[in-house]
Design an enzyme around this catalytic site. Structure first.
Site, PDB file in Angstrom:
ATOM      1  N   THR A 369      44.632  32.888  49.251  1.00 46.98           N
ATOM      2  CA  THR A 369      44.123  33.523  48.036  1.00 46.98           C
ATOM      3  C   THR A 369      45.283  34.074  47.220  1.00 46.98           C
ATOM      4  OG1 THR A 369      42.106  34.093  49.236  1.00 46.98           O
ATOM      5  CG2 THR A 369      42.521  35.345  47.247  1.00 46.98           C
ATOM      6  N   THR A 387      40.915  31.881  44.677  1.00 45.94           N
ATOM      7  CA  THR A 387      41.112  31.342  46.024  1.00 45.94           C
ATOM      8  C   THR A 387      40.607  29.911  46.176  1.00 45.94           C
ATOM      9  OG1 THR A 387      40.689  31.828  48.373  1.00 45.94           O
ATOM     10  CG2 THR A 387      38.873  32.174  46.855  1.00 45.94           C
ATOM     11  N   SER A 435      35.534  38.730  50.292  1.00 43.82           N
ATOM     12  CA  SER A 435      36.303  39.968  50.363  1.00 43.82           C
ATOM     13  C   SER A 435      37.077  40.229  49.075  1.00 43.82           C
ATOM     14  CB  SER A 435      37.286  39.913  51.536  1.00 43.82           C
ATOM     15  OG  SER A 435      36.599  39.923  52.760  1.00 43.82           O
TER      16      SER A 435
END
Length: 553
Positions: A369, A387, A435
């Site tokens: 990422t 990402t 995330s």
């Protein structure tokens, strides 16, 4: 106490100051490209399109045209923060049990990651296209020239890319990566050597002319679908799945933290966990401590563990799984904060108001990422995390770019023993939990203060949290905040950079035993607006663990 070293030797070379505009990104070529767009009168979103197009070329192990992203945009005129969701989507035919093998057991991550079933419909370009239509100043077609030239004429392989090329990752060993990254004599491209990617240049020409339709429909889409239907664990992806993709736009999730307002994207991003962790830390005295104090790091670890436990249990795509409204409520945060004690204790998820009945999570989340922050001359800000998921995505290439393996961000085990589905179970048309948590900090009046974010797989939440605590609670400068050691506390795992021995020893007496050299490094990028007393303008920082810089004019 032994002092924590917060500014490695290369730290100052990575930081920058500027009076008018700033770009902090993972590769100097991308930063240079972004600044040229801003110098030509482009907006922060215009520059973001150009920066992503370069990053996808020079840092293909981390992000690209075949991946997804979350973008947070601050409008200097309205003082509003908008979140753009370019997360990949599972094809309609995706099966909740698609990561269960013939033996009835979950596939290993390395089995799944290179399979066709690992890829979702790519969303980064469609998301950028939507944001640029709303906030761009230049023509879309004018944003790809720098990246196209680098692809056509060649760019220098960086040490990070060179390491990825010869890594043990199965994607790096696949036929497509080997054909691209290895020369005719069988040797890999090394750091400092030049590599050309003419198919990438041709793809950029199509995107410049047609927008996201160039990827989601027509010849490129046909090639993507064909690639995903080949080889091991073939996908159910169809051309209809590709053409149906739509980015999402929501208000930013903005909550107070001490004398600031912190904004992140909504679920399914990692912003929810960052917000919960901050809400827990707001009920401690971490702001009266500092990076030399072991108690501060214990509080940090405990808040992280509690937020991760709730996130892992409850968060999924809100279009499929109701997000518990009580998770960020003051009374729930106050109740959870009482669990931040003087030593490490077992942690489990809480039960906030309106919590849905969901099963346990079994998501594996390595990361490949990148993150960047851009401020334009009008004061508009982009904080974007982007990402392809793992290193080189799923290792399969189409016309110069890698396809993502984003669907491995779903839970490999879809249900509990009683059949209750996990919040992050696979489903057709569903976005996997992420995330990624690009963040923008405002003053109570809505003035921009800080843009920050990081790569790092599931550790992104902890990396972003550390940088925010360092600046908002401990008053650290951006470069010092980025360079500060990381501590990633999730469950019973405490991955960390090396800390001074006295802090490590003190934490061990509390049951927090630091485990160094675990997981993916951070790649924090920060832009901070300086006060009039500080001379105005902006300060930028780039993580010394990676190759980025912060520059402006």
């Amino acid at each position: 106490m032994q002092p924590i070293t917060v500014a490695p030797a290369q730290g100052d070379a990575k930081a920058g100051t500027a009076a008018h505009v700033m770009v902090a990104a993972a590769n100097p070529l991308a930063v240079q490209t972004g600044l040229r767009i801003l110098q030509a009168g482009g907006s922060a979103v215009d520059a973001a399109v150009a920066v992503q197009s370069v990053l996808g070329l020079v840092e293909p192990e981390s992000s690209g045209l075949g991946g997804g992203a979350f973008l947070l945009f601050y409008d200097a005129k309205t003082r509003k923060v908008t979140a753009y969701d370019g997360r990949e989507v599972a094809p309609k035919g995706a099966d909740p049990k698609q990561f269960i093998g013939p033996d009835g057991k979950p596939l290993t991550y390395f089995q799944a990651v290179t399979g066709g079933i690992a890829s979702g419909v790519p969303g980064a370009i469609a998301m950028l296209e939507l944001a640029q239509k709303e906030h761009g100043k230049l023509k879309w077609s004018a944003l790809f020239g720098e990246a196209r030239k680098l692809a056509d004429e060649g760019f220098e392989v960086t040490p990070k890319l060179a390491r990825a090329i010869v890594s043990a990752a199965p994607q790096a060993k696949g036929a497509d990566a080997q054909a691209y990254f290895f020369k005719a004599d069988g040797t890999p491209y090394k750091a400092g050597e030049h590599i050309i990617n003419k198919p990438y240049a041709a793809t950029l020409d199509k995107i410049a002319a047609q927008g996201s339709k160039a990827i989601l429909t027509g010849e490129l889409a046909e090639k993507i679908v064909a690639k995903l239907h080949s080889g091991t664990y073939p996908s159910t992806m169809t051309l209809a799945d590709m053409a149906a993709y739509q980015p999402k736009k929501t208000e930013g999730l903005c909550l107070p933290y001490r004398a600031h307002v912190v904004c992140t994207p909504q679920a399914p991003s990692g912003g929810v966990a960052v917000q919960e962790a901050l809400g827990l830390l707001a009920r401690t005295d971490i702001n009266k401590r500092g990076p030399q104090d072991p108690v501060a790091w214990l509080q940090f670890a405990q808040a992280s563990r509690l937020a991760y436990a709730d996130r892992d249990r409850y968060e999924g795509d809100p279009a499929f799984v109701p997000f518990p409204k009580g998770l960020l409520a003051p009374d729930y945060l106050a109740q959870r904060a009482k669990l931040i004690g003087n030593s490490i204790q077992p942690v489990t998820y809480g039960v906030p108001k309106d919590a849905p009945k969901v099963g346990p999570d079994a998501t594996k989340e390595p990361g490949g990422t990148s993150h960047f922050v851009i401020v334009d001359a009008a004061g508009n800000v982009v904080s974007m995390t982007t990402t392809v998921e793992s290193i080189f995505g799923n290792g399969r290439m189409v016309d110069g770019f890698f396809l993502n393996n984003q669907l491995t961000d779903f839970s490999f085990t879809p249900t509990d023993s009683d059949g209750t589905p996990a919040a992050n179970a696979v489903a057709g048309g569903k976005r996997p939990r992420s995330s990624m948590s690009p963040t923008i900090v405002l003053s109570p009046k809505g003035d921009f203060e800080i843009g920050v974010g990081s790569p790092g797989g599931s550790a992104i939440i902890a990396y972003d949290l550390k940088a925010l605590v360092a600046m908002l609670d401990w008053g650290m400068a951006p470069q010092s905040a980025a360079s500060l050691p990381n501590l990633v506390a999730r469950g019973d795992s405490f991955g960390a950079d090396p800390f001074p021995q006295d802090i490590t020893a003190a934490l061990a007496t509390k049951g927090l035993v630091l485990q160094t050299a675990r997981g993916e490094n951070s790649g924090i990028h920060i832009v901070l607006r300086r006060s009039a007393k500080q001379g105005g303008g902006y300060s930028g920082a780039a993580d010394p663990r990676r190759e980025g810089v912060a520059r402006g004019f």
